[in-house]
Design an enzyme around this catalytic site. Structure first.
Site, mmCIF file in Angstrom:
data_model
loop_
_atom_site.group_PDB
_atom_site.id
_atom_site.type_symbol
_atom_site.label_atom_id
_atom_site.label_comp_id
_atom_site.label_asym_id
_atom_site.label_seq_id
_atom_site.Cartn_x
_atom_site.Cartn_y
_atom_site.Cartn_z
ATOM 1 N N CYS A 27 39.983 25.370 49.491
ATOM 2 C CA CYS A 27 39.925 26.358 48.409
ATOM 3 C C CYS A 27 41.347 26.729 47.986
ATOM 4 C CB CYS A 27 39.190 27.598 48.903
ATOM 5 S SG CYS A 27 39.069 28.954 47.716
ATOM 6 N N SER A 32 42.461 29.592 47.536
ATOM 7 C CA SER A 32 42.916 30.841 48.174
ATOM 8 C C SER A 32 43.860 30.555 49.347
ATOM 9 C CB SER A 32 41.729 31.674 48.645
ATOM 10 O OG SER A 32 40.942 32.053 47.538
ATOM 11 N N HIS A 87 47.202 29.970 48.092
ATOM 12 C CA HIS A 87 47.892 31.211 47.717
ATOM 13 C C HIS A 87 48.748 31.746 48.868
ATOM 14 C CE1 HIS A 87 46.213 31.573 43.811
ATOM 15 N NE2 HIS A 87 45.006 31.929 44.168
ATOM 16 N N HIS A 126 38.948 29.105 55.182
ATOM 17 C CA HIS A 126 37.928 30.161 55.167
ATOM 18 C C HIS A 126 36.608 29.647 54.622
ATOM 19 C CE1 HIS A 126 39.536 30.089 51.135
ATOM 20 N NE2 HIS A 126 38.414 30.631 50.747
HETATM 21 N N1 LIG Z 1 37.181 36.508 44.127
HETATM 22 C C1 LIG Z 1 36.835 35.734 45.134
HETATM 23 O O1 LIG Z 1 35.976 36.093 45.944
HETATM 24 C C2 LIG Z 1 37.472 34.404 45.285
HETATM 25 C C3 LIG Z 1 36.986 33.497 46.243
HETATM 26 C C4 LIG Z 1 37.556 32.237 46.310
HETATM 27 C C5 LIG Z 1 38.573 31.885 45.463
HETATM 28 N N2 LIG Z 1 39.057 32.784 44.573
HETATM 29 C C6 LIG Z 1 40.137 32.458 43.641
HETATM 30 O O2 LIG Z 1 39.591 31.781 42.521
HETATM 31 C C7 LIG Z 1 40.626 31.015 41.894
HETATM 32 C C8 LIG Z 1 40.138 29.609 41.653
HETATM 33 O O3 LIG Z 1 40.045 28.900 42.884
HETATM 34 P P1 LIG Z 1 39.693 27.335 42.894
HETATM 35 O O4 LIG Z 1 39.618 26.938 44.332
HETATM 36 O O5 LIG Z 1 38.558 27.070 41.990
HETATM 37 O O6 LIG Z 1 41.045 26.762 42.225
HETATM 38 P P2 LIG Z 1 41.345 25.310 41.594
HETATM 39 O O7 LIG Z 1 42.789 25.096 41.715
HETATM 40 O O8 LIG Z 1 40.385 24.326 42.183
HETATM 41 O O9 LIG Z 1 40.922 25.452 40.055
HETATM 42 C C9 LIG Z 1 41.639 26.184 39.103
HETATM 43 C C10 LIG Z 1 41.442 25.535 37.724
HETATM 44 O O10 LIG Z 1 41.994 26.389 36.725
HETATM 45 C C11 LIG Z 1 42.548 25.576 35.714
HETATM 46 N N3 LIG Z 1 43.473 26.419 34.904
HETATM 47 C C12 LIG Z 1 44.699 26.904 35.236
HETATM 48 N N4 LIG Z 1 45.192 27.688 34.262
HETATM 49 C C13 LIG Z 1 44.244 27.710 33.274
HETATM 50 C C14 LIG Z 1 44.150 28.357 32.002
HETATM 51 N N5 LIG Z 1 45.106 29.166 31.559
HETATM 52 N N6 LIG Z 1 43.039 28.157 31.256
HETATM 53 C C15 LIG Z 1 42.040 27.360 31.701
HETATM 54 N N7 LIG Z 1 42.065 26.722 32.896
HETATM 55 C C16 LIG Z 1 43.160 26.894 33.670
HETATM 56 C C17 LIG Z 1 43.200 24.445 36.493
HETATM 57 O O11 LIG Z 1 43.424 23.307 35.656
HETATM 58 C C18 LIG Z 1 42.135 24.190 37.568
HETATM 59 O O12 LIG Z 1 41.201 23.209 37.149
HETATM 60 C C19 LIG Z 1 41.831 31.107 42.842
HETATM 61 O O13 LIG Z 1 42.693 32.132 42.393
HETATM 62 C C20 LIG Z 1 41.185 31.514 44.157
HETATM 63 O O14 LIG Z 1 42.085 32.142 45.023
HETATM 64 C C21 LIG Z 1 38.514 34.024 44.461
HETATM 65 ZN ZN LIG Z 2 37.770 30.375 48.906
#
Ligand SMILES: NC(=O)c1ccc[n+]([C@@H]2O[C@H](COP(=O)([O-])OP(=O)(O)OC[C@H]3O[C@@H](n4cnc5c(N)ncnc54)[C@H](O)[C@@H]3O)[C@@H](O)[C@H]2O)c1
Ligand SMILES: [Zn+2]
Ligand SMILES: [Zn+2]
Length: 370
Positions: free
Chosen positions: A40, A42, A45, A61
């Site tokens: 993931c 996260s 990060h 996680h």
């Molecule tokens: N809130 C929660 O409970 C929770 C849980 C898990 C992950 N997250 C967070 O969610 C986010 C996404 O995680 P992921 O594993 O899917 O990441 P990832 O890297 O797999 O996917 C992110 C996507 O966003 C795209 N992107 C980047 N900037 C963009 C923009 N301006 N417009 C459109 N697309 C854009 C990228 O090309 C990529 O495909 C992370 O910040 C992660 O930490 C939050």
């Molecule tokens: Zn996650």
């Protein structure tokens, strides 16, 4: 016992795959043999400093495995049980658990510290205590975790795909279904199609959205979105704004969901501007905690009654939702196999994260060797 684990010693370092010591389970704890762990964003990060844990920490996680041994007083699982871990533990009786918000359980307070509920650590290396991210540490062959992090699942699921319902699937799916409350006929725009966003696409589609607009600069992400329920795909927020205007006769989208990897002011403002009067924007992606990334015109928010909200674990109850999502998968209504772009060994973890940063993966998954 000894276990191989990927440890992060500090910001801007690579994952260090080493053999660490693991204590046996204490009261309310279990020894789990992890079979699979999802990569993931996260965890990435932690390397950027966008999430600040206590270092050193065993990462991971999103995890699934088999219970090997239980400590005194454990009632939720027994040896041999197959388990998907929830990245937020649920005690079942705090204010939040007891009012149907297990994702906000008070036990989650130490997920960035990575200690167990009694405040001590089970991973050690040369006399140092190591936390496990989210009280798990799924980038380890074995871990000792709280029973409150365990959700038993049916034995016949392949844990290398079931692992995705430990974070990415419920977070994305729930961002649409629970947090945004997508309704039949809605127009929904989703910014960022990674492991989280692709499941927001699936959730919005399943909830009956008329239009699901997936925004991502990468064509492989847009292609996958089209396969899993997006009706339209665009490469930028500007294109999305024009399209939404055309599709809704200028009214705006009903819901916007922000699932980009690093949230910034621009994408938040784009989502806010894309929603109609009375519309909702959900922010799921994380951001540099030292920055104010939500900067919006308050008058517009008030006069147009726009709702802006965050969501953790898709505002789902993990103990219920993990099993429910696997049942939907079994029924063919939720896709999981398609989400695993590539598998890695634990030793290949840095390559796995490089592939994530290079935009190659919807989800990479580590398959542990024992
Ligand atoms: N809130 C929660 O409970 C929770 C849980 C898990 C992950 N997250 C967070 O969610 C986010 C996404 O995680 P992921 O594993 O899917 O990441 P990832 O890297 O797999 O996917 C992110 C996507 O966003 C795209 N992107 C980047 N900037 C963009 C923009 N301006 N417009 C459109 N697309 C854009 C990228 O090309 C990529 O495909 C992370 O910040 C992660 O930490 C939050
Ligand atoms: Zn996650
Ligand atoms: Zn609780």
């Amino acid at each position: 016992m000894k276990t191989k684990a990927a440890v992060l010693w500090g910001v801007h370092q690579d994952w260090d795959v080493i053999e660490v010591d693991l204590d046996p389970p204490k009261d309310g704890e279990v020894l789990i043999r992890f079979e699979a762990a999802g990569l993931c964003h996260s965890d990435e990060h932690l390397r950027h400093g966008d999430l600040v844990p206590r270092f050193p920490i065993v990462g991971g996680h999103e995890g699934a495995g088999v219970i090997e041994e239980v400590g005194p007083g454990v009632t939720r699982v027994k040896p041999g049980d197959h388990v998907v871990c929830s990245f937020i533990p649920s005690c079942g009786h705090c204010r939040f658990c007891s009012t149907g918000h297990q994702n906000l359980c008070d036990m989650g307070a130490t997920i960035m510290d990575g200690c167990l509920p009694d405040g001590t650590y089970r991973f050690h290396y040369q006399g140092q205590d190591l936390g496990g991210l989210c009280m798990l540490g799924t980038f380890s062959q074995y871990a000792v975790i709280s029973e409150a992090s365990c959700v038993k699942v049916d034995d016949d699921f392949d844990l290398s795909t079931a692992v995705l319902v430990g974070c990415g699937v419920p977070t994305g799916w729930g961002s649409a279904v629970h947090a945004a409350e997508v309704e039949p006929g809605d127009t929904v725009v989703i910014y960022g199609i990674g492991g989280i966003g692709i499941n927001a696409v699936q959730g919005a589609h399943f909830a009956g959205a008329k239009e699901v607009i997936a925004v991502d600069p990468l064509s492989n992400k847009r292609e996958m979105a089209s396969q899993l329920g997006a009706t339209h795909t665009v490469s930028s927020a500007e294109e999305a704004a024009t399209l939404i205007g055309d599709l809704t006769r200028g009214v705006g989208a009903d819901k916007a969901i922000v699932t980009v990897d690093i949230v910034n002011e621009a994408v938040v403002q784009a989502g806010f501007n894309a929603i109609r009067k009375g519309g909702t924007m959900v922010i799921t992606g994380l951001a540099d905690p030292s920055k104010y990334t939500v900067q919006l015109p308050g008058a517009v928010m008030t006069l147009f009654e726009k709702t802006v909200k965050g969501t953790l674990f898709g505002s789902s109850n993990p103990v219920y939702e993990i099993g429910k999502l696997l049942d939907l998968y079994r029924a063919g209504l939720l896709k999981l196999d398609e989400l695993v772009t590539k598998t890695y060994t634990l030793d290949e973890i840095n390559q796995g994260y490089q592939d994530l940063l290079d935009g190659k993966n919807i989800r990479g998954v580590i398959i542990h060797e024992h």
